[in-house]
Design a protein around this motif. Sequence first.
Motif, PDB file in Angstrom:
ATOM      1  N   ILE A  17      28.974  21.677  53.701  1.00  0.00           N
ATOM      2  CA  ILE A  17      28.871  20.284  54.129  1.00  0.00           C
ATOM      3  C   ILE A  17      29.387  19.339  53.047  1.00  0.00           C
ATOM      4  CG2 ILE A  17      27.254  18.459  54.791  1.00  0.00           C
ATOM      5  CD1 ILE A  17      25.476  20.683  55.977  1.00  0.00           C
ATOM      6  N   GLY A  18      29.043  19.595  51.796  1.00  0.00           N
ATOM      7  CA  GLY A  18      29.467  18.727  50.711  1.00  0.00           C
ATOM      8  C   GLY A  18      30.976  18.637  50.605  1.00  0.00           C
ATOM      9  N   ARG A  19      31.648  19.760  50.748  1.00  0.00           N
ATOM     10  CA  ARG A  19      33.110  19.765  50.679  1.00  0.00           C
ATOM     11  C   ARG A  19      33.701  18.943  51.812  1.00  0.00           C
ATOM     12  NH1 ARG A  19      37.947  21.947  51.956  1.00  0.00           N
ATOM     13  NH2 ARG A  19      39.290  22.555  50.197  1.00  0.00           N
ATOM     14  N   HIS A  20      33.138  19.090  53.008  1.00  0.00           N
ATOM     15  CA  HIS A  20      33.661  18.345  54.158  1.00  0.00           C
ATOM     16  C   HIS A  20      33.350  16.859  54.048  1.00  0.00           C
ATOM     17  CE1 HIS A  20      35.317  21.523  56.694  1.00  0.00           C
ATOM     18  NE2 HIS A  20      34.358  22.297  56.216  1.00  0.00           N
ATOM     19  N   ASP A  69      31.280   3.108  38.943  1.00  0.00           N
ATOM     20  CA  ASP A  69      31.723   2.239  40.033  1.00  0.00           C
ATOM     21  C   ASP A  69      31.237   2.727  41.400  1.00  0.00           C
ATOM     22  OD1 ASP A  69      33.297   4.517  39.803  1.00  0.00           O
ATOM     23  OD2 ASP A  69      35.178   3.517  40.352  1.00  0.00           O
ATOM     24  N   VAL A  70      30.337   3.692  41.411  1.00  0.00           N
ATOM     25  CA  VAL A  70      29.847   4.278  42.665  1.00  0.00           C
ATOM     26  C   VAL A  70      28.993   3.281  43.452  1.00  0.00           C
ATOM     27  CG1 VAL A  70      28.158   5.961  43.542  1.00  0.00           C
ATOM     28  CG2 VAL A  70      29.986   6.704  42.015  1.00  0.00           C
ATOM     29  N   ASN A  71      29.227   3.220  44.773  1.00  0.00           N
ATOM     30  CA  ASN A  71      28.317   2.471  45.652  1.00  0.00           C
ATOM     31  C   ASN A  71      27.827   3.328  46.827  1.00  0.00           C
ATOM     32  OD1 ASN A  71      30.625   2.515  47.244  1.00  0.00           O
ATOM     33  ND2 ASN A  71      30.785   0.286  47.441  1.00  0.00           N
ATOM     34  N   LEU A  72      28.172   4.620  46.808  1.00  0.00           N
ATOM     35  CA  LEU A  72      27.630   5.578  47.778  1.00  0.00           C
ATOM     36  C   LEU A  72      27.323   6.882  47.054  1.00  0.00           C
ATOM     37  CD1 LEU A  72      26.933   6.708  50.569  1.00  0.00           C
ATOM     38  CD2 LEU A  72      29.377   7.173  50.912  1.00  0.00           C
ATOM     39  N   LEU A  73      26.051   7.242  47.031  1.00  0.00           N
ATOM     40  CA  LEU A  73      25.607   8.499  46.428  1.00  0.00           C
ATOM     41  C   LEU A  73      25.239   9.468  47.540  1.00  0.00           C
ATOM     42  CD1 LEU A  73      24.611  10.284  44.044  1.00  0.00           C
ATOM     43  CD2 LEU A  73      22.399   9.124  44.264  1.00  0.00           C
ATOM     44  N   VAL A  74      25.879  10.631  47.554  1.00  0.00           N
ATOM     45  CA  VAL A  74      25.588  11.660  48.559  1.00  0.00           C
ATOM     46  C   VAL A  74      24.915  12.828  47.865  1.00  0.00           C
ATOM     47  CG1 VAL A  74      26.515  13.201  50.315  1.00  0.00           C
ATOM     48  CG2 VAL A  74      27.563  10.954  49.949  1.00  0.00           C
ATOM     49  N   ASN A  75      23.623  12.985  48.106  1.00  0.00           N
ATOM     50  CA  ASN A  75      22.845  14.085  47.529  1.00  0.00           C
ATOM     51  C   ASN A  75      22.879  15.261  48.496  1.00  0.00           C
ATOM     52  OD1 ASN A  75      21.810  12.918  45.052  1.00  0.00           O
ATOM     53  ND2 ASN A  75      20.615  11.548  46.360  1.00  0.00           N
ATOM     54  N   ASN A  76      23.845  16.136  48.279  1.00  0.00           N
ATOM     55  CA  ASN A  76      24.038  17.283  49.161  1.00  0.00           C
ATOM     56  C   ASN A  76      23.629  18.604  48.529  1.00  0.00           C
ATOM     57  OD1 ASN A  76      25.547  18.968  51.344  1.00  0.00           O
ATOM     58  ND2 ASN A  76      26.561  19.529  49.425  1.00  0.00           N
ATOM     59  N   ALA A  77      23.682  18.713  47.201  1.00  0.00           N
ATOM     60  CA  ALA A  77      23.391  19.985  46.534  1.00  0.00           C
ATOM     61  C   ALA A  77      21.994  20.477  46.874  1.00  0.00           C
ATOM     62  CB  ALA A  77      23.534  19.827  45.017  1.00  0.00           C
ATOM     63  N   ASN A 123      20.898  11.382  51.709  1.00  0.00           N
ATOM     64  CA  ASN A 123      20.195  12.603  51.311  1.00  0.00           C
ATOM     65  C   ASN A 123      20.322  13.636  52.423  1.00  0.00           C
ATOM     66  OD1 ASN A 123      19.271  11.490  48.868  1.00  0.00           O
ATOM     67  ND2 ASN A 123      17.465  10.606  49.853  1.00  0.00           N
ATOM     68  N   VAL A 124      20.994  14.751  52.135  1.00  0.00           N
ATOM     69  CA  VAL A 124      21.202  15.799  53.136  1.00  0.00           C
ATOM     70  C   VAL A 124      20.035  16.779  53.082  1.00  0.00           C
ATOM     71  CG1 VAL A 124      22.725  17.644  53.934  1.00  0.00           C
ATOM     72  CG2 VAL A 124      23.699  15.562  52.921  1.00  0.00           C
ATOM     73  N   ALA A 125      19.281  16.825  54.169  1.00  0.00           N
ATOM     74  CA  ALA A 125      18.147  17.751  54.287  1.00  0.00           C
ATOM     75  C   ALA A 125      18.389  18.645  55.509  1.00  0.00           C
ATOM     76  CB  ALA A 125      16.832  16.982  54.392  1.00  0.00           C
ATOM     77  N   SER A 166      18.538   9.692  55.465  1.00  0.00           N
ATOM     78  CA  SER A 166      18.354  11.142  55.381  1.00  0.00           C
ATOM     79  C   SER A 166      19.005  11.806  56.591  1.00  0.00           C
ATOM     80  CB  SER A 166      16.870  11.516  55.289  1.00  0.00           C
ATOM     81  OG  SER A 166      16.154  11.074  56.420  1.00  0.00           O
ATOM     82  N   VAL A 167      19.614  12.962  56.346  1.00  0.00           N
ATOM     83  CA  VAL A 167      20.321  13.711  57.381  1.00  0.00           C
ATOM     84  C   VAL A 167      19.592  15.023  57.615  1.00  0.00           C
ATOM     85  CG1 VAL A 167      22.485  14.853  57.994  1.00  0.00           C
ATOM     86  CG2 VAL A 167      22.526  12.687  56.757  1.00  0.00           C
ATOM     87  N   HIS A 168      19.395  15.366  58.883  1.00  0.00           N
ATOM     88  CA  HIS A 168      18.649  16.586  59.228  1.00  0.00           C
ATOM     89  C   HIS A 168      19.399  17.352  60.311  1.00  0.00           C
ATOM     90  CE1 HIS A 168      15.115  14.944  57.079  1.00  0.00           C
ATOM     91  NE2 HIS A 168      15.590  13.798  57.530  1.00  0.00           N
ATOM     92  N   LEU A 169      19.507  18.677  60.123  1.00  0.00           N
ATOM     93  CA  LEU A 169      20.201  19.523  61.077  1.00  0.00           C
ATOM     94  C   LEU A 169      19.533  20.887  61.127  1.00  0.00           C
ATOM     95  CD1 LEU A 169      23.118  21.257  59.390  1.00  0.00           C
ATOM     96  CD2 LEU A 169      22.115  19.288  58.246  1.00  0.00           C
ATOM     97  N   GLY A 170      19.884  21.646  62.163  1.00  0.00           N
ATOM     98  CA  GLY A 170      19.302  22.969  62.308  1.00  0.00           C
ATOM     99  C   GLY A 170      19.890  23.972  61.340  1.00  0.00           C
ATOM    100  N   ALA A 171      21.198  24.222  61.435  1.00  0.00           N
ATOM    101  CA  ALA A 171      21.865  25.173  60.539  1.00  0.00           C
ATOM    102  C   ALA A 171      23.346  24.876  60.537  1.00  0.00           C
ATOM    103  CB  ALA A 171      21.618  26.616  60.999  1.00  0.00           C
ATOM    104  N   ALA A 172      23.956  25.027  59.358  1.00  0.00           N
ATOM    105  CA  ALA A 172      25.411  24.829  59.259  1.00  0.00           C
ATOM    106  C   ALA A 172      25.942  25.595  58.065  1.00  0.00           C
ATOM    107  CB  ALA A 172      25.743  23.353  59.131  1.00  0.00           C
ATOM    108  N   GLY A 173      26.255  26.851  58.253  1.00  0.00           N
ATOM    109  CA  GLY A 173      26.877  27.644  57.195  1.00  0.00           C
ATOM    110  C   GLY A 173      25.975  27.843  55.996  1.00  0.00           C
TER     111      GLY A 173
END
Length: 224
Positions: A17-20, A69-77, A123-125, A166-173
């Motif tokens: 997901i982070g790469r995409h 200079d960041v104004n969007l932080l994506v916590n995917n790890a 925040n990717v959960a 926050s982002v929530h999903l069932g399963a993705a790779g």
Amino acid sequence: MNLSKATALITGANRGIGRHIASQLVTRGAKVYATARRPEAVNIYGVEVLPLDITDPDAVADAAKKADDVNLLVNNAGVRGPSSLGDIDDVRAAMDVNFWGTLSMVRAFAPVLARNGGGAILNVASSASWFAFHGGSAPGPSEAAVWRMSDELRRELAGQRTLVTSVHLGAAGTTTTSGSDAPEMAPADVAHAALDGIEADAFEVVIDDFTVMVRASLRRSPRW
């Protein structure tokens, strides 16, 4: 949030997901810092690659200094884990990365976002925030903590005009729910929906029907 004018930093951008998310942000016109513990594993056109282990306070501080200079932080790890009754070090690792690492990133970048107009945090959960599945219960408490933390941060950071989603999903790779009974989604589709949620200023993005069902189940008694 207008992503064509965003400057984003994504953790765990070397795969899944982070790469995409990183590659789609480039397509949408954003400037992108793509980070990973092994930066040599990041192969995305148009990004600036930074080394980052979110469990290392010095590395987090260094990333916040370099990407000022960041104004969007994506916590995917994030990491998968064993049963909560498995090896205690593996259980701790799930909490250290999924919760404490995410919180460390937020604490380091909140002042950066404030200086740059507020921006947003994604925040990717997963559905593990609300649902226990056999054989992988250790990530669940950490993902639930990320969901709860996102709610608190949304209120705490409202004064500096920072959206917290926050982002929530069932399963993705490579997500923490792999191995569950949830239908698996393409990481590219998850990334697209998550970024659409940010553009729509959504507080919570529930990606698939399975997770919609899980979210609704919180209203019921937890009987097996």
